[in-house]
Motif scaffolding. Structure first.
Motif, PDB file in Angstrom:
ATOM      1  N   LEU A 267       0.828  -1.209   0.000  1.00  0.00           N
ATOM      2  CA  LEU A 267       0.000   0.000   0.000  1.00  0.00           C
ATOM      3  C   LEU A 267       0.862   1.257   0.000  1.00  0.00           C
ATOM      4  O   LEU A 267       0.549   2.236  -0.703  1.00  0.00           O
ATOM      5  CB  LEU A 267      -0.917   0.006   1.223  1.00  0.00           C
ATOM      6  CG  LEU A 267      -2.143  -0.900   1.168  1.00  0.00           C
ATOM      7  CD1 LEU A 267      -2.901  -0.847   2.489  1.00  0.00           C
ATOM      8  CD2 LEU A 267      -3.055  -0.486   0.024  1.00  0.00           C
ATOM      9  N   LEU A 268       1.932   1.259   0.770  1.00  0.00           N
ATOM     10  CA  LEU A 268       2.815   2.425   0.808  1.00  0.00           C
ATOM     11  C   LEU A 268       3.450   2.671  -0.556  1.00  0.00           C
ATOM     12  O   LEU A 268       3.490   3.822  -1.039  1.00  0.00           O
ATOM     13  CB  LEU A 268       3.896   2.214   1.868  1.00  0.00           C
ATOM     14  CG  LEU A 268       4.940   3.329   2.003  1.00  0.00           C
ATOM     15  CD1 LEU A 268       4.265   4.637   2.388  1.00  0.00           C
ATOM     16  CD2 LEU A 268       6.010   2.952   3.022  1.00  0.00           C
ATOM     17  N   THR A 271       0.782   4.048  -2.927  1.00  0.00           N
ATOM     18  CA  THR A 271       0.431   5.437  -2.624  1.00  0.00           C
ATOM     19  C   THR A 271       1.481   6.406  -3.149  1.00  0.00           C
ATOM     20  O   THR A 271       1.156   7.471  -3.694  1.00  0.00           O
ATOM     21  CB  THR A 271       0.269   5.614  -1.100  1.00  0.00           C
ATOM     22  OG1 THR A 271      -0.718   4.703  -0.611  1.00  0.00           O
ATOM     23  CG2 THR A 271      -0.138   7.037  -0.764  1.00  0.00           C
ATOM     24  N   TYR A 274       1.136   6.663  -6.929  1.00  0.00           N
ATOM     25  CA  TYR A 274      -0.134   7.211  -7.425  1.00  0.00           C
ATOM     26  C   TYR A 274       0.010   8.672  -7.836  1.00  0.00           C
ATOM     27  O   TYR A 274      -0.630   9.124  -8.792  1.00  0.00           O
ATOM     28  CB  TYR A 274      -1.217   7.063  -6.361  1.00  0.00           C
ATOM     29  CG  TYR A 274      -2.575   7.550  -6.814  1.00  0.00           C
ATOM     30  CD1 TYR A 274      -3.362   6.774  -7.654  1.00  0.00           C
ATOM     31  CD2 TYR A 274      -3.061   8.795  -6.411  1.00  0.00           C
ATOM     32  CE1 TYR A 274      -4.599   7.220  -8.080  1.00  0.00           C
ATOM     33  CE2 TYR A 274      -4.297   9.249  -6.826  1.00  0.00           C
ATOM     34  CZ  TYR A 274      -5.065   8.460  -7.662  1.00  0.00           C
ATOM     35  OH  TYR A 274      -6.290   8.907  -8.096  1.00  0.00           O
ATOM     36  N   VAL A 324      -8.102   5.138  -5.617  1.00  0.00           N
ATOM     37  CA  VAL A 324      -8.127   5.860  -4.344  1.00  0.00           C
ATOM     38  C   VAL A 324      -8.936   5.095  -3.303  1.00  0.00           C
ATOM     39  O   VAL A 324      -8.514   4.937  -2.143  1.00  0.00           O
ATOM     40  CB  VAL A 324      -8.698   7.274  -4.542  1.00  0.00           C
ATOM     41  CG1 VAL A 324      -8.910   7.963  -3.197  1.00  0.00           C
ATOM     42  CG2 VAL A 324      -7.767   8.109  -5.406  1.00  0.00           C
ATOM     43  N   LEU A 327      -7.024   2.032  -2.065  1.00  0.00           N
ATOM     44  CA  LEU A 327      -5.998   2.384  -1.088  1.00  0.00           C
ATOM     45  C   LEU A 327      -6.619   2.680   0.278  1.00  0.00           C
ATOM     46  O   LEU A 327      -6.117   2.225   1.319  1.00  0.00           O
ATOM     47  CB  LEU A 327      -5.201   3.594  -1.582  1.00  0.00           C
ATOM     48  CG  LEU A 327      -4.307   3.372  -2.804  1.00  0.00           C
ATOM     49  CD1 LEU A 327      -3.750   4.707  -3.301  1.00  0.00           C
ATOM     50  CD2 LEU A 327      -3.167   2.420  -2.470  1.00  0.00           C
ATOM     51  N   ALA A 328      -7.736   3.429   0.284  1.00  0.00           N
ATOM     52  CA  ALA A 328      -8.388   3.774   1.550  1.00  0.00           C
ATOM     53  C   ALA A 328      -8.986   2.527   2.211  1.00  0.00           C
ATOM     54  O   ALA A 328      -8.849   2.338   3.425  1.00  0.00           O
ATOM     55  CB  ALA A 328      -9.474   4.822   1.302  1.00  0.00           C
ATOM     56  N   SER A 331      -6.296   0.182   3.552  1.00  0.00           N
ATOM     57  CA  SER A 331      -5.678   0.781   4.741  1.00  0.00           C
ATOM     58  C   SER A 331      -6.569   0.572   5.960  1.00  0.00           C
ATOM     59  O   SER A 331      -6.089   0.254   7.059  1.00  0.00           O
ATOM     60  CB  SER A 331      -5.428   2.270   4.512  1.00  0.00           C
ATOM     61  OG  SER A 331      -4.518   2.471   3.443  1.00  0.00           O
ATOM     62  N   VAL A 396       0.874   1.058  -9.912  1.00  0.00           N
ATOM     63  CA  VAL A 396      -0.120   1.265  -8.857  1.00  0.00           C
ATOM     64  C   VAL A 396      -1.163   0.147  -8.864  1.00  0.00           C
ATOM     65  O   VAL A 396      -1.518  -0.408  -7.821  1.00  0.00           O
ATOM     66  CB  VAL A 396      -0.808   2.645  -9.026  1.00  0.00           C
ATOM     67  CG1 VAL A 396      -2.006   2.763  -8.088  1.00  0.00           C
ATOM     68  CG2 VAL A 396       0.174   3.768  -8.753  1.00  0.00           C
ATOM     69  N   THR A 400      -1.618  -2.547  -5.774  1.00  0.00           N
ATOM     70  CA  THR A 400      -2.853  -2.632  -4.999  1.00  0.00           C
ATOM     71  C   THR A 400      -3.464  -4.029  -5.082  1.00  0.00           C
ATOM     72  O   THR A 400      -4.051  -4.518  -4.116  1.00  0.00           O
ATOM     73  CB  THR A 400      -3.873  -1.582  -5.470  1.00  0.00           C
ATOM     74  OG1 THR A 400      -4.050  -1.679  -6.895  1.00  0.00           O
ATOM     75  CG2 THR A 400      -3.410  -0.178  -5.117  1.00  0.00           C
TER      76      THR A 400
END
Length: 424
Positions: A267-268, A271, A274, A324, A327-328, A331, A396, A400
């Motif tokens: 994820l890092l 991000t 992105y 987006v 990713l959210a 997380s 990306v 993900t």
């Protein structure tokens, strides 16, 4: 209880006993609601016939042109292999390799392995490499993206209608049929083939000890573990390490090793990438009217201003909103699993399923770029080349998807009250 009657839920780990369901019906987990299995006619004869048809259609789709563009005396056409070759020669080797892998190699692996296995089972034998082939089918299904490619082809055709005369070619129709046939092939459950193959003689002869297996009382200090490759649930000592499935040989883990840590790492990285994916050009256009740089955002605006609002919305959702939200969502899942939160496990499981389903659709923009770059080759009139933003965005999407695959959804339920259920 027979070895095939015990089923572990992929998402929460609760154990269930198999019950037959009619065609088109689904068996769901009593706790989290995930689909355990479907009522599908998966006999080897039917599977072999449909898979063979899909292989023939796959070959037609690869070697015939998809679409042809005409501007005056100039014309260009492209098939998938030619489009990938153009990307490779434009120093976009990583993107070309990813497209080649997701749209050609992995679907070919799935179809070839499935056809080879089903033909051998029809003949009453277990073929060499049986376990490895079925594990390859499962892995290929998670990454194959023929249906996403088909939508990308349609968007590219609509986009090209404003630039030139578009002539549809046989490859387009072959990809349409292939998408429908692969939807049927995906409904075939490899676990059904494992159950058949385990009872048949193979290169090393039959395995009668496994054929007579029945579950007995669970020994003290042992617990259930489910194989994520073939679905077999077995009892192993709690102190055992580096255990492997007795049927297919895959590694057994009560939970994926360092699941949360690996999820955070992917994820890092996603991000960080992105930002350049959104800011850097994904395509360069060199025409009689000058040079122009296109980012993903400017491409959405171009579709919107040209009257193709529906396509603009599709690309905006797939290429901007979905990454987006992925990713959210991941997380949130990683954070709540790490803190052993008991907050809304049912809803978090549904969220994980959604993330896992939509992950591949973000590749839509990459497939559109691949075909556009190959088609717009009109010498001095107009030439489109890929930009660095395409490479960042491709990374990306892959990162993900890796993050969602590393996350173990059973961690969501580990902190909740089990209410006496048995888990694997």
């Amino acid at each position: 209880m027979h070895r095939y009657e015990l089923i572990s839920c992929h998402d929460c780990g609760v154990l269930h006993q198999y019950r037959p369901v009619r065609p088109r019906e689904k068996a769901r987990c009593v706790r989290c609601g995930s689909v355990l299995y479907r009522g599908v006619h998966s006999d080897p004869n039917r599977m072999a016939a449909i898979t063979l048809g899909a292989i023939v259609t796959f070959l037609i789709a690869q070697f015939f042109p998809i679409v042809e563009l005409q501007i005056g005396d100039y014309s260009t056409s492209a098939n998938l292999l030619g489009s990938i070759r153009v990307l490779w020669h434009e120093q976009m080797q990583v993107v070309a390799a990813v497209v080649f892998l997701f749209t050609i190699v992995l679907p070919a692996v799935e179809l070839g392995a499935l056809f080879y296995v089903t033909m051998a089972l029809r003949a009453g034998r277990r073929p060499p490499g049986f376990d490895h082939l079925l594990r390859a089918v499962g892995a290929a299904r998670r990454w194959g993206m023929t249906e996403v490619l088909m939508i990308g082809i349609l968007i590219t055709i609509v986009k090209m209608t404003s630039l030139a005369q578009v002539l549809l070619q046989p490859g387009l129709f072959a990809f349409g049929v292939l998408t429908l046939m692969l939807a049927i092939v995906v409904s075939f459950d490899p676990k059904y083939l494992w159950n058949i193959g385990e009872h048949l003689p193979g290169p090393g002869g039959p395995r009668p000890s496994q054929r007579q297996f029945r579950y007995k009382a669970v020994p003290a200090g042992a617990h259930f573990e489910a194989c994520h490759s073939c679905g077999l649930v077995a009892t192993v000592p709690r102190t055992a390490r580096h255990q492997r499935c007795e049927r297919c040989g895959a590694a057994l883990h009560r939970r994926r090793p360092d699941s949360v840590g690996r999820t955070w790492a992917f994820l890092l990285a996603a991000t960080i990438l992105y930002i350049p994916a959104m800011l850097l050009p994904v395509m360069y256009t060199d025409s009689l009217f000058g040079k122009e740089d296109d980012t993903i955002i400017s491409g959405v605006m171009l579709f919107w201003n040209s009257g193709s609002q529906a396509l603009a919305i599709i690309i905006f959702v797939a290429s901007i909103v979905v990454p987006v939200l992925k990713l959210a969502a991941l997380s949130l899942l990683a954070l709540t699993a790490q803190t052993r939160s008991r907050w809304r496990p049912q809803e978090r499981t549904v969220l994980y399923r959604i993330v896992e389903f939509v992950g591949r659709w973000s590749m839509l923009d990459i497939f559109v770029i691949t075909l556009t770059v190959a088609l717009v080759r009109f010498q001095t009139l107009a030439v489109i080349t890929a930009g660095p933003g395409a490479l960042a965005f491709c990374a990306v999407v892959v990162l993900t998807m890796l993050a969602s695959m590393q996350f173990d959804p059973r961690l969501i339920w580990d902190a909740t009250d089990s209410n006496g259920e048995k888990h694997a």
